[in-house]
Design a protein around this motif. Structure first.
Motif: not given
Length: 67
Positions: A25, A18, A22, A28, A20, A15, A58
């Protein structure tokens, strides 16, 4: 290392790689942000269905989150 801690460590590492939050993520993955937080801290014991949801953003296989 406990498997829940390993899962949490791997999720957090991917995470953060990337860039991102929390919340990003969780959106997503289709799960709640507090659940992501609990997973990253090794406080949850997610089902295999949830592990699959965690892996999808991911673009990795669910098993890779447990390595």
């Amino acid at each position: 290392m406990d498997i829940r801690a390993r899962l949490g460590k791997n999720v957090r590492k991917l995470r953060e790689a990337k860039g991102w939050s929390q919340e990003d993520y969780a959106d997503r993955a289709g799960i709640h942000r507090t659940y992501v937080s609990d997973i990253e801290r090794g406080r949850r014991n997610p089902t295999i269905t949830v592990v699959a949801k965690l892996a999808k953003p991911f673009e990795v296989q669910p098993g890779q989150l447990l390595d």
